[in-house]
Enzyme design. Structure first.
Site, mmCIF file in Angstrom:
data_model
loop_
_atom_site.group_PDB
_atom_site.id
_atom_site.type_symbol
_atom_site.label_atom_id
_atom_site.label_comp_id
_atom_site.label_asym_id
_atom_site.label_seq_id
_atom_site.Cartn_x
_atom_site.Cartn_y
_atom_site.Cartn_z
ATOM 1 C CE1 TYR A 86 -3.139 2.958 0.426
ATOM 2 C CE2 TYR A 86 -3.590 2.243 2.668
ATOM 3 C CZ TYR A 86 -3.833 3.098 1.612
ATOM 4 O OH TYR A 86 -4.774 4.091 1.743
ATOM 5 C CE LYS A 90 -6.122 1.792 -0.979
ATOM 6 N NZ LYS A 90 -6.795 1.825 0.343
#
Length: 290
Positions: A132, A160
């Site tokens: 992330y 992400k």
């Protein structure tokens, strides 16, 4: 398979405590509406204000409620590698399908530190890991080159990306390979993200409009960008309104308007101002949700 519309779930509260009954109902609703994965205890799940025990309780509850119907990507990030190892091992033990691991925040590791952190998490378990990268919150930005080196590890499967830089998708395709999963972390730019090679979005808006977000993602993944643009026009006011104040607060308010969840949040977050509520209400009407 991890792709499509994947809500970063809110964590419902009732009188300051976890509301697991409502959480399980939200999981069922999300799956029925077409969401193709679930992320418990990310930023939108108020992970900073959950105790470690609550964090683990929410992961286990979502895994059990999903019951294998869609992948569960458990939030397992920390700015302490030792704590990250604890969280990711727990997620694996209770049956999560993957872990979402944020770049360590506040202590500002170098690229070498990011390599060491994610390698340690990779080596501690057998759970697939989605990086992330959100420099706006973590202050550090993982470069495409560092990500490319991590992508060589067998269980670092994707990212992400919440950098807001659409060109990163193409850069990361070059450094990580076309099979490396790239998921948008920003609802408003998910259309362009997928056009560059992304395969989905870990979404805040999907908490509120799961069917619309799922149909939007399906259109992009089959290359039907004319239809996707129609959904984008319908959803864009909601993307913007939810983030006028902290996005999870906006998402909880919108869910409360649908009768699905309390708008209760934990300090230091507070409820929305009346002008923001009015903007969200108008955006929900524009999207056909109310």
């Amino acid at each position: 398979m991890i792709r499509g519309s994947i809500p970063a779930l809110v964590t419902p509260f009732k009188n300051g405590e976890l509301d697991l009954d409502t959480l399980k109902k939200l999981v069922d609703w999300q799956i029925a509406e077409g969401s193709t994965g679930l992320v418990p205890v990310g930023t939108t799940g108020e992970s900073p204000t959950l105790s470690h025990e609550e964090h683990e309780t929410v992961i286990e509850a979502v895994v059990q409620a999903a019951a294998g119907r869609v992948p569960v990507i458990a939030g397992a990030g920390s700015n302490s590698t030792t704590e990250g190892i604890r969280l990711i091992r727990f997620a694996e033990r209770v049956g999560a399908d993957a872990a979402l691991v944020v770049t360590p925040y506040y202590n500002k590791p170098t690229q070498a530190g990011l390599m060491a952190h994610f390698t340690a998490l990779h080596d501690c378990c057998n759970l697939p890991i989605v990086i992330y990268n959100i420099p706006g919150r973590s202050v550090v930005d993982m470069t495409p080159e560092t990500m490319g080196r991590l992508a060589q590890l067998p269980r670092i499967i994707g990212v992400k990306d919440a950098t807001g830089k659409i060109e990163r998708v193409s850069q990361q395709r070059a450094s990580c390979g076309a099979e490396f999963l790239q998921l948008s972390g920003e609802d408003a730019t998910a259309l362009g993200f997928n056009a560059h090679g992304g395969v989905g979005c870990i979404s805040v808006t999907a908490n509120v409009a799961p069917r619309l977000c799922a149909e939007f993602q399906q259109a992009t993944l089959r290359g039907d960008y004319a239809t996707a643009l129609e959904y984008q026009d319908r959803l864009m006011p909601l993307h913007e309104a939810i983030f006028l104040e902290p996005g999870l607060v906006g998402a909880k308010y919108a869910l409360s308007q649908l009768g699905l969840c309390s708008d209760e949040v934990r300090l230091p977050l507070v409820g929305l101002t009346d002008p923001t509520k009015a903007r969200i209400d108008a955006a929900m009407r524009h999207a056909g949700l109310i």
